[in-house]
Design a protein around this motif. Sequence first.
Motif, PDB file in Angstrom:
ATOM      1  N   GLY A  88     -39.329  97.307 -67.596  1.00  0.00           N
ATOM      2  CA  GLY A  88     -38.302  97.296 -68.626  1.00  0.00           C
ATOM      3  C   GLY A  88     -38.611  98.141 -69.843  1.00  0.00           C
ATOM      4  N   PRO A  89     -37.673  98.134 -70.789  1.00  0.00           N
ATOM      5  CA  PRO A  89     -37.769  99.039 -71.936  1.00  0.00           C
ATOM      6  C   PRO A  89     -38.947  98.757 -72.870  1.00  0.00           C
ATOM      7  CG  PRO A  89     -35.935  97.529 -72.222  1.00  0.00           C
ATOM      8  CD  PRO A  89     -36.454  97.343 -70.819  1.00  0.00           C
ATOM      9  N   THR A  90     -39.329  97.504 -73.012  1.00  0.00           N
ATOM     10  CA  THR A  90     -40.464  97.192 -73.887  1.00  0.00           C
ATOM     11  C   THR A  90     -41.738  97.784 -73.317  1.00  0.00           C
ATOM     12  OG1 THR A  90     -39.377  95.165 -74.632  1.00  0.00           O
ATOM     13  CG2 THR A  90     -41.760  95.327 -74.984  1.00  0.00           C
ATOM     14  N   ALA A  91     -41.943  97.635 -72.014  1.00  0.00           N
ATOM     15  CA  ALA A  91     -43.122  98.213 -71.369  1.00  0.00           C
ATOM     16  C   ALA A  91     -43.075  99.731 -71.427  1.00  0.00           C
ATOM     17  CB  ALA A  91     -43.209  97.740 -69.919  1.00  0.00           C
ATOM     18  N   PHE A  92     -41.909 100.299 -71.186  1.00  0.00           N
ATOM     19  CA  PHE A  92     -41.744 101.750 -71.219  1.00  0.00           C
ATOM     20  C   PHE A  92     -42.124 102.297 -72.589  1.00  0.00           C
ATOM     21  CE2 PHE A  92     -39.154 105.557 -71.888  1.00  0.00           C
ATOM     22  CZ  PHE A  92     -39.422 106.289 -70.736  1.00  0.00           C
ATOM     23  N   ASP A  93     -41.579 101.706 -73.633  1.00  0.00           N
ATOM     24  CA  ASP A  93     -41.879 102.164 -74.992  1.00  0.00           C
ATOM     25  C   ASP A  93     -43.348 101.958 -75.337  1.00  0.00           C
ATOM     26  OD1 ASP A  93     -39.212 102.908 -75.293  1.00  0.00           O
ATOM     27  OD2 ASP A  93     -38.665 101.076 -76.395  1.00  0.00           O
ATOM     28  N   ALA A  94     -43.926 100.845 -74.892  1.00  0.00           N
ATOM     29  CA  ALA A  94     -45.342 100.567 -75.179  1.00  0.00           C
ATOM     30  C   ALA A  94     -46.257 101.607 -74.539  1.00  0.00           C
ATOM     31  CB  ALA A  94     -45.707  99.164 -74.695  1.00  0.00           C
ATOM     32  N   VAL A  95     -45.940 101.998 -73.324  1.00  0.00           N
ATOM     33  CA  VAL A  95     -46.761 102.992 -72.620  1.00  0.00           C
ATOM     34  C   VAL A  95     -46.661 104.358 -73.294  1.00  0.00           C
ATOM     35  CG1 VAL A  95     -46.958 104.289 -70.455  1.00  0.00           C
ATOM     36  CG2 VAL A  95     -46.839 101.795 -70.415  1.00  0.00           C
ATOM     37  N   LEU A  96     -45.468 104.724 -73.718  1.00  0.00           N
ATOM     38  CA  LEU A  96     -45.322 105.999 -74.415  1.00  0.00           C
ATOM     39  C   LEU A  96     -46.037 105.986 -75.758  1.00  0.00           C
ATOM     40  CD1 LEU A  96     -41.646 107.083 -73.656  1.00  0.00           C
ATOM     41  CD2 LEU A  96     -43.758 107.951 -72.641  1.00  0.00           C
ATOM     42  N   ALA A  97     -46.082 104.830 -76.419  1.00  0.00           N
ATOM     43  CA  ALA A  97     -46.733 104.712 -77.720  1.00  0.00           C
ATOM     44  C   ALA A  97     -48.250 104.624 -77.605  1.00  0.00           C
ATOM     45  CB  ALA A  97     -46.199 103.497 -78.468  1.00  0.00           C
ATOM     46  N   ASP A  98     -48.739 104.016 -76.512  1.00  0.00           N
ATOM     47  CA  ASP A  98     -50.184 103.795 -76.352  1.00  0.00           C
ATOM     48  C   ASP A  98     -50.551 103.938 -74.876  1.00  0.00           C
ATOM     49  OD1 ASP A  98     -52.838 103.021 -76.361  1.00  0.00           O
ATOM     50  OD2 ASP A  98     -52.402 100.930 -76.857  1.00  0.00           O
TER      51      ASP A  98
END
Length: 148
Positions: A87-97
């Motif tokens: 989902g989007p939270t995991a996607f954004d987290a991976v791109l951020a860190d």
Amino acid sequence: MLADEEFWRLVAVLGGQPEAQDDGPYERLTAVLAQESVERIIDFAETLAFKLYQLDRRVLAQATAPGADELSDDDFLYARCAVVVAGPTAFDAVLADPAAFARFTTVEAAHAESILDVPSNAYQKLTGAEWDHVEEYDYETGSNEEWW
């Protein structure tokens, strides 16, 4: 492409569980998409390809779980599929860190590759024809030249 909100709403049908070992969630998403128009199925495929392309980064390919072997090109693709399925939270987290990617490199997440078949299966279910669409973004490992 689909708006992010719409794409993630559809992905949520999968339940956010990339480690699931059955095809039930993918069959449900296929059925949902098969109720849509051909254009919506293509838009889903394009958005999925773009999300996978965005995750195609050397730094992620090198961010494996502790003690894990280096990822093959296919394993890296499947781990990126797992991020999208999560989902989007995991996607954004991976791109951020990039360190957040390591949890998706486990064998349990490998089944997430089934998301790759959803658009073609939905298209075939809707039209009875074979899928011959080629997405604008190539999501194969190393295709995102900016990040390799």
